[in-house]
Design a protein around this motif. Sequence first.
Motif, mmCIF file in Angstrom:
data_model
loop_
_atom_site.group_PDB
_atom_site.id
_atom_site.type_symbol
_atom_site.label_atom_id
_atom_site.label_comp_id
_atom_site.label_asym_id
_atom_site.label_seq_id
_atom_site.Cartn_x
_atom_site.Cartn_y
_atom_site.Cartn_z
ATOM 1 N N ARG A 121 7.094 -18.946 0.110
ATOM 2 C CA ARG A 121 5.714 -18.844 0.622
ATOM 3 C C ARG A 121 4.722 -18.572 -0.503
ATOM 4 O O ARG A 121 3.600 -19.079 -0.494
ATOM 5 C CB ARG A 121 5.624 -17.751 1.681
ATOM 6 C CG ARG A 121 6.246 -18.135 2.993
ATOM 7 C CD ARG A 121 6.186 -16.995 3.977
ATOM 8 N NE ARG A 121 6.730 -17.364 5.268
ATOM 9 C CZ ARG A 121 7.148 -16.505 6.165
ATOM 10 N NH1 ARG A 121 7.075 -15.190 5.933
ATOM 11 N NH2 ARG A 121 7.639 -16.927 7.319
ATOM 12 N N ILE A 122 5.108 -17.749 -1.463
ATOM 13 C CA ILE A 122 4.236 -17.481 -2.610
ATOM 14 C C ILE A 122 3.954 -18.784 -3.354
ATOM 15 O O ILE A 122 2.809 -19.073 -3.712
ATOM 16 C CB ILE A 122 4.860 -16.430 -3.554
ATOM 17 C CG1 ILE A 122 4.916 -15.058 -2.891
ATOM 18 C CG2 ILE A 122 4.073 -16.361 -4.866
ATOM 19 C CD1 ILE A 122 5.723 -14.022 -3.669
ATOM 20 N N VAL A 123 4.995 -19.576 -3.585
ATOM 21 C CA VAL A 123 4.819 -20.850 -4.281
ATOM 22 C C VAL A 123 3.857 -21.741 -3.509
ATOM 23 O O VAL A 123 2.894 -22.284 -4.070
ATOM 24 C CB VAL A 123 6.176 -21.565 -4.489
ATOM 25 C CG1 VAL A 123 5.974 -22.969 -5.039
ATOM 26 C CG2 VAL A 123 7.079 -20.754 -5.405
ATOM 27 N N ILE A 124 4.109 -21.896 -2.217
ATOM 28 C CA ILE A 124 3.296 -22.788 -1.390
ATOM 29 C C ILE A 124 1.840 -22.319 -1.329
ATOM 30 O O ILE A 124 0.917 -23.124 -1.253
ATOM 31 C CB ILE A 124 3.912 -22.916 0.028
ATOM 32 C CG1 ILE A 124 5.244 -23.650 -0.051
ATOM 33 C CG2 ILE A 124 2.955 -23.610 0.993
ATOM 34 C CD1 ILE A 124 5.166 -25.029 -0.683
ATOM 35 N N SER A 125 1.621 -21.023 -1.396
ATOM 36 C CA SER A 125 0.253 -20.511 -1.311
ATOM 37 C C SER A 125 -0.578 -20.828 -2.557
ATOM 38 O O SER A 125 -1.801 -20.745 -2.513
ATOM 39 C CB SER A 125 0.256 -19.005 -1.051
ATOM 40 O OG SER A 125 0.696 -18.307 -2.198
ATOM 41 N N SER A 126 0.075 -21.215 -3.671
ATOM 42 C CA SER A 126 -0.695 -21.444 -4.894
ATOM 43 C C SER A 126 -0.468 -22.794 -5.574
ATOM 44 O O SER A 126 -1.352 -23.271 -6.275
ATOM 45 C CB SER A 126 -0.391 -20.333 -5.903
ATOM 46 O OG SER A 126 0.969 -20.410 -6.322
ATOM 47 N N ILE A 127 0.654 -23.429 -5.383
ATOM 48 C CA ILE A 127 1.020 -24.599 -6.187
ATOM 49 C C ILE A 127 0.067 -25.777 -5.989
ATOM 50 O O ILE A 127 -0.230 -26.510 -6.933
ATOM 51 C CB ILE A 127 2.497 -25.010 -5.952
ATOM 52 C CG1 ILE A 127 2.979 -25.968 -7.040
ATOM 53 C CG2 ILE A 127 2.702 -25.611 -4.570
ATOM 54 C CD1 ILE A 127 3.194 -25.357 -8.374
#
Length: 189
Positions: A121-127
């Motif tokens: 989720r962290i990745v998806i929130s910024s990538i």
Amino acid sequence: MEDNSLQGKDERPNPPKNPLPEISLRPFELSDADDFMVWATDDRVTRFGSWDTYNSREEAVTYLKEYVMPHPWYKAICLKNRPIGAICVQPGTGCDRCRGEIGYALASKYWGQGIATVAVRIVISSIFSEWADLERVEALVDVENPGSHRVLEKAGFIKEGVLRKYYIQKGKTRDMVMYSFLSTDPKPV
């Protein structure tokens, strides 16, 4: 500096007694080699990976130096800034630059706690904001890896289908499940 951490919070009226600890992502450092070895030497962790189990610290240091550190998006999954796993997005190039492939590994003692889901989720929130051309993040998961299927589904990925005899993994042709998350999909909370 961007804050790449999420607190594992449960908004239900009666949340579980052990909420998720703070999870953060950060670049790897050579000093992380011993922590990396915890999961890189575990056959349970490497079973579904494209890489073999590491047998020496020297191999791990070489891998960190030559592949992980120069990689455009390869991070340590950390608890209290200590690596317990890894997550990366491999960017597409040329006509494939609109997509990237996510992969992750987590030390087996942390399985089943929601940590990998929070990391995804962290990745998806910024990538998508980090890579202008990116419209799709995809994941290929072995059909026999139910834990990874759960991680992606909880993180909001859509199961697209089974790709039969798609990938040779450790000498055996494997069926893989394709998952995706689009830049237009609702962002995970």
